[in-house]
Write an enzyme that holds these catalytic residues in place. Structure first.
Site, PDB file in Angstrom:
ATOM      1  N   CYS A  22     -17.679 -26.294  15.069  1.00  0.00           N
ATOM      2  CA  CYS A  22     -18.715 -27.249  15.423  1.00  0.00           C
ATOM      3  C   CYS A  22     -18.821 -28.337  14.366  1.00  0.00           C
ATOM      4  O   CYS A  22     -18.149 -28.294  13.333  1.00  0.00           O
ATOM      5  CB  CYS A  22     -20.066 -26.556  15.592  1.00  0.00           C
ATOM      6  SG  CYS A  22     -20.587 -25.695  14.097  1.00  0.00           S
ATOM      7  N   CYS A  25     -19.611 -27.342  10.828  1.00  0.00           N
ATOM      8  CA  CYS A  25     -18.449 -26.835  10.079  1.00  0.00           C
ATOM      9  C   CYS A  25     -17.752 -27.994   9.373  1.00  0.00           C
ATOM     10  O   CYS A  25     -17.338 -27.889   8.222  1.00  0.00           O
ATOM     11  CB  CYS A  25     -17.463 -26.152  11.023  1.00  0.00           C
ATOM     12  SG  CYS A  25     -18.120 -24.744  11.916  1.00  0.00           S
ATOM     13  N   CYS A  89      23.077 -20.244 -11.815  1.00  0.00           N
ATOM     14  CA  CYS A  89      22.481 -19.630 -12.997  1.00  0.00           C
ATOM     15  C   CYS A  89      20.959 -19.705 -12.922  1.00  0.00           C
ATOM     16  O   CYS A  89      20.387 -20.269 -11.983  1.00  0.00           O
ATOM     17  CB  CYS A  89      22.978 -20.302 -14.277  1.00  0.00           C
ATOM     18  SG  CYS A  89      22.568 -22.056 -14.347  1.00  0.00           S
ATOM     19  N   CYS A  92      19.310 -23.071 -12.477  1.00  0.00           N
ATOM     20  CA  CYS A  92      19.319 -23.567 -11.092  1.00  0.00           C
ATOM     21  C   CYS A  92      18.085 -23.078 -10.348  1.00  0.00           C
ATOM     22  O   CYS A  92      17.458 -23.822  -9.577  1.00  0.00           O
ATOM     23  CB  CYS A  92      20.579 -23.090 -10.363  1.00  0.00           C
ATOM     24  SG  CYS A  92      22.131 -23.660 -11.061  1.00  0.00           S
ATOM     25  N   ASP A 490      -4.758  12.755  -2.516  1.00  0.00           N
ATOM     26  CA  ASP A 490      -5.690  13.173  -1.475  1.00  0.00           C
ATOM     27  C   ASP A 490      -5.226  14.562  -1.017  1.00  0.00           C
ATOM     28  O   ASP A 490      -4.080  14.942  -1.247  1.00  0.00           O
ATOM     29  CB  ASP A 490      -5.651  12.166  -0.328  1.00  0.00           C
ATOM     30  CG  ASP A 490      -6.411  12.654   0.893  1.00  0.00           C
ATOM     31  OD1 ASP A 490      -7.575  13.045   0.748  1.00  0.00           O
ATOM     32  OD2 ASP A 490      -5.799  12.669   1.987  1.00  0.00           O
ATOM     33  N   ASP A 693      -3.212   9.114   2.779  1.00  0.00           N
ATOM     34  CA  ASP A 693      -2.681   8.792   4.109  1.00  0.00           C
ATOM     35  C   ASP A 693      -3.734   8.334   5.098  1.00  0.00           C
ATOM     36  O   ASP A 693      -3.406   7.942   6.214  1.00  0.00           O
ATOM     37  CB  ASP A 693      -1.961  10.015   4.693  1.00  0.00           C
ATOM     38  CG  ASP A 693      -2.925  11.112   5.110  1.00  0.00           C
ATOM     39  OD1 ASP A 693      -4.002  11.229   4.478  1.00  0.00           O
ATOM     40  OD2 ASP A 693      -2.610  11.852   6.053  1.00  0.00           O
ATOM     41  N   ASP A 697      -8.753   6.663   2.325  1.00  0.00           N
ATOM     42  CA  ASP A 697      -8.026   6.571   1.057  1.00  0.00           C
ATOM     43  C   ASP A 697      -7.723   5.129   0.667  1.00  0.00           C
ATOM     44  O   ASP A 697      -7.306   4.878  -0.466  1.00  0.00           O
ATOM     45  CB  ASP A 697      -6.695   7.338   1.153  1.00  0.00           C
ATOM     46  CG  ASP A 697      -6.897   8.817   1.401  1.00  0.00           C
ATOM     47  OD1 ASP A 697      -7.824   9.387   0.794  1.00  0.00           O
ATOM     48  OD2 ASP A 697      -6.147   9.403   2.211  1.00  0.00           O
TER      49      ASP A 697
END
Length: 807
Positions: A22, A25, A89, A92, A490, A693, A697
């Site tokens: 809008c 913004c 090298c 570069c 865990d 997992d 966690d």
């Protein structure tokens, strides 16, 4: 990775803004941009979602990005990968990065000498052609990133022919020097020497002049410039001596020096290219797993179609011996599938109805019908390839030191060569000797080894790790992991199988087993927690009638609550029991005994006006993974302490800690508190790796120095972690730290050799103790030795599988 420090010029720059909706913004973004020091004006267009900003040259694009983000919006940026041709090298690399960062709108640029690729983070308004133009103006060529994947043009001659021809022409020039060692005096005529040396110098060695000239035009220097200057000086001195010598006697000429240096450098570059190809073996092997076609069952017919035409939900038929074309779920058949190149699992895995299969794996003996769940870039194989490519293209933090050195290396060497020339002229008064020593300085000071030391080791290390089911997301994780001295685990799904079963249902007085189980199942109907699955499996097995609870809500780290048949129930752990003030009563001793046996206890509580009433408890058992104890022991053998972080009760946590020999146990830790425990471990001065997992966690994985996620868990955990284990095997944790340690060791060895070679070689050359020929040989050897040393990582063996890297 280099980051843009400023935007060149004061011309307006277009910023693509995301998130605007809008007029307000627009005003917020304009206000935020105008507040940045050095910004003269900002005009935002809502329709095009772009901001035109006038600013001073010293204003960095990161400052603009930060201002936009503080206003609650973002900059639309993309990551591009460009193939860069002609780099030789480390200087570069620095030059290409500098050129890219000068392009307005480029936020970051990282160039990898080993892969010959530039990774650029730039605003979406920056075109690829602008990036390519910048690279070309710096004196290098560009090609699409997939150029190496396309079939190469047919060559009439093999790629080693320039080396072979140069060597053939050089042999007669260096033969007199070799024959002199065995007492044979013979010298090739001057005109013959000129005839042999000229094609080497100006035809086969033309690449050095071309690249050196491009470097000069870009007001910088590189290895090619050093070679061109050094060999031209030796060649020119020889021509001068020939032209000035009289009819009597033949002066010593230096054609053999210029020819031998060019031949040795060409040989070194050819060997280096061959060795570098081996560092990308992992990517090529993974790409080779992608099938080009798939057999799809549609309307009762089996059709062979290009794999890109397969859609989500299609049924793909996988015959014995075929590669699985997509990620999916087996809906018909039973077989064994070889997933070794994806997960590192050395033995074929049994697959039956309901099991997941991964695209790129090989079906063994049975016919499988697979329902497609992921295709294209969303498959596991595609994600693995992206992670490995990203890690190989990234720069380790230690590379920043190399970048700073290489930025001034060539100018410093040119200065040393000039000082050497003048000093020898002043001391010895011999132009010939002074020029030869200056040439030796130019030839031996090659920055190739510096540029290759780190990226080649990272490429080989991450490639070998990927073949064993260890995905290292970035070079920083690889660099930090070698120093880890505390590993925090865990429990559920990491050290245990993650498939708990209901081992006891204990109702309180006045309640029945079925009532207890029925209410618990109703509360767990909408949960995906492993404990919920165990409850639901048992309730269905007992054929209990239950429906999902009303207003079911998860209580993170505690349990769940909801309404069943008009009554409010809570199902949770001991922490929740104490928070509600409920009493376990006669079930307390029974619960304590089950906890000491390693079981997890959940309490079912009825909330009443008169106070909470415990209706019973559920005990869950989860078997430890077979390799968990061996994993802990191996870490401890490496001098690494272990810790257990779990939300489970103290009794169950202590049982697991005793069984596995874990050094310290933190029980009843809420998901949000796991990160705090990790911070406490770090506060002791420890370098901490967190292994988990689950979603809970993720904060701890982010808080650790290195996060290690199991791919058998959630995507959130894998996105947060720096290292992902493709199998849920705890032994892979020790493997990941070991490959990190060995890769870091190779980086240190390579950098030590690269720096040490120049620190020793340049002074020897200035003192006249190295001939240009020996200097050329040493220069060629330095680059090849660095790459070859990195390739020894391919012999690494996994403790989890007991196998080495696959060829």
């Amino acid at each position: 990775m280099s980051t843009a420090a400023s935007l060149p010029g004061s011309a307006p720059i277009l910023l693509p803004i995301t998130g605007m909706s809008c007029a307000s913004c627009v005003s917020r973004v304009e206000k935020a941009l105008k507040a940045v020091p050095g910004v003269h004006g900002a005009e935002v267009n809502l329709a095009t979602e772009q901001a035109s900003v006038s600013l001073d040259a010293a204003v960095g694009i990161q400052a603009l990005a930060s201002a936009v983000q503080r206003a609650g919006y973002g900059l639309d940026s993309t990551e591009r990968t460009l193939k860069v041709e002609g780099m030789t090298c480390a200087s570069c690399v620095a030059r290409v990065e500098k050129a890219l960062l000068k392009v307005p709108g480029v936020m970051q640029a990282s160039v990898n000498l080993a892969t010959e690729k530039a990774t650029v983070q730039a605003l979406s308004t920056v075109s690829d052609s602008a990036l390519r133009t910048a690279i070309e103006k710096a004196g290098y060529g560009t090609a699409p990133d997939d150029a190496e994947a396309r079939p190469a043009a047919t060559r009439r001659l093999p790629d080693w022919w320039p080396v072979a021809l140069s060597a053939l022409l050089t042999v007669p020039l260096v033969a007199p020097m070799l024959l002199q060692l065995i007492g044979i005096g013979w010298m090739l005529g001057g005109w013959w020497q000129l005839a042999l040396a000229s094609p080497i110098q100006f035809w086969l060695g033309a690449r050095f002049y071309i690249a050196g000239w491009k470097a000069l035009r870009a007001k910088t220097g590189n290895m090619d410039l050093l070679v061109a200057l050094g060999t031209s000086a030796a060649y020119g001195l020889s021509v001068y001596l020939m032209a000035g010598h009289g009819p009597h006697g033949m002066p010593h000429l230096y054609f053999e020096a210029s020819a031998a240096v060019i031949t040795l450098v060409l040989l070194g570059k050819w060997l280096e290219v061959r060795a570098k190809r081996q560092t990308t073996d992992a990517i090529r092997a993974l790409n080779a797993l992608r099938p080009s076609t798939a057999r799809v069952r549609r309307e009762g017919l089996e059709l062979e179609v290009p794999v890109e035409h397969v859609r989500i939900g299609d049924v793909v038929i996988v015959r014995p011996g075929d590669r699985v074309a997509v990620d999916g779920e087996v809906i018909e058949g039973r077989s064994h599938v070889d997933e070794s190149l994806i997960t590192g699992e050395s033995r074929p895995v049994t697959k039956a109805v309901g099991d997941r299969v991964t695209g790129g794996s090989v079906n063994s003996e049975g016919l499988l019908a697979v329902k497609t769940l992921a295709i294209g870039s969303e498959t596991t194989l595609a994600r693995v390839i992206r992670l490995v490519e990203s890690a190989q293209a990234a720069k380790a933090p230690v590379q920043r030191l190399v970048d700073r050195v290489s930025a001034v290396f060539v100018p410093v060497v040119l200065g040393i060569a000039l000082v050497t020339l003048l000093a020898w002229l002043a001391v010895a008064g011999n132009v010939e000797q002074a020029l030869v020593n200056a040439v030796a300085v130019l030839v031996i000071a090659c920055p190739c080894a510096l540029g290759l030391a780190t990226p080649t080791a990272i490429m080989v290390g991450t490639g070998v790790a990927a073949r064993h089911g260890i995905l290292i997301k970035d070079a920083q994780a690889l660099e930090v992991a070698h120093a880890v001295n505390v590993v925090a685990f865990d429990k559920t799904g990491t050290l245990t199988a993650g498939r708990p079963s209901l081992v006891a249902v204990e109702p309180a007085s006045g309640a029945s087993r079925d009532e207890l189980l029925e209410a618990a199942a109703a509360l767990q109907m909408t949960s995906t927690h492993p404990l919920a699955s165990a409850v639901l499996d048992q309730a269905r097995s007992d054929r209990l009638a239950f429906v999902a609870a009303d207003a079911g809500t998860a209580l993170p780290g505690r349990g769940v609550k909801g309404t069943v048949r008009g009554q409010e129930f809570v199902l949770g752990n001991g922490r929740l029991l104490h928070e509600l003030g409920a009493q376990a009563g006669e079930l307390f001793e029974r619960a304590a005994k089950l906890e000491r046996q390693g079981n997890t206890i959940s309490w079912l509580i009825l909330k009443r006006e008169a106070g909470p009433q415990v209706l019973g408890m559920l005990a869950f058992g989860d078997a430890l993974k077979p390799s968990a104890r061996a994993a802990v022991q191996r870490l401890q053998a490496q001098g690494i302490r272990t810790a257990l972080l779990t939300g489970d009760n103290r009794g169950s946590a202590d049982f697991v800690g005793r069984e596995l020999g874990i050094d310290e146990v933190h029980a009843e830790v809420l998901p949000g508190d796991k990160a705090a425990v990790v911070q406490q471990l770090r506060a002791r001065g420890s370098i901490v790796a967190m292994v988990g997992d689950g979603i809970n966690d993720a904060p701890a994985l982010a808080a650790a120095d290195v996060g290690i996620a199991m791919s058998t868990g959630t995507d959130v955990a894998m996105e947060t972690a720096g290292i992902t284990l493709m199998r849920g095997d705890p032994l892979l944790v020790a493997d990941a730290l070991d490959i990190s340690l060995r890769t870091w060791s190779k980086i240190r060895q390579n950098l030590g050799w690269a720096f040490g070679y120049n620190i020793v070689g340049i002074p020897l050359a200035t003192m006249g103790l190295l001939s240009p020929v020996i200097a050329g040989a040493a220069m060629a050897f330095s680059s090849v030795s660095v790459v070859s040393n990195a390739l020894t990582l391919r012999r690494w063996r996994s403790a989890a599988t007991g196998t080495g890297a696959k060829p």
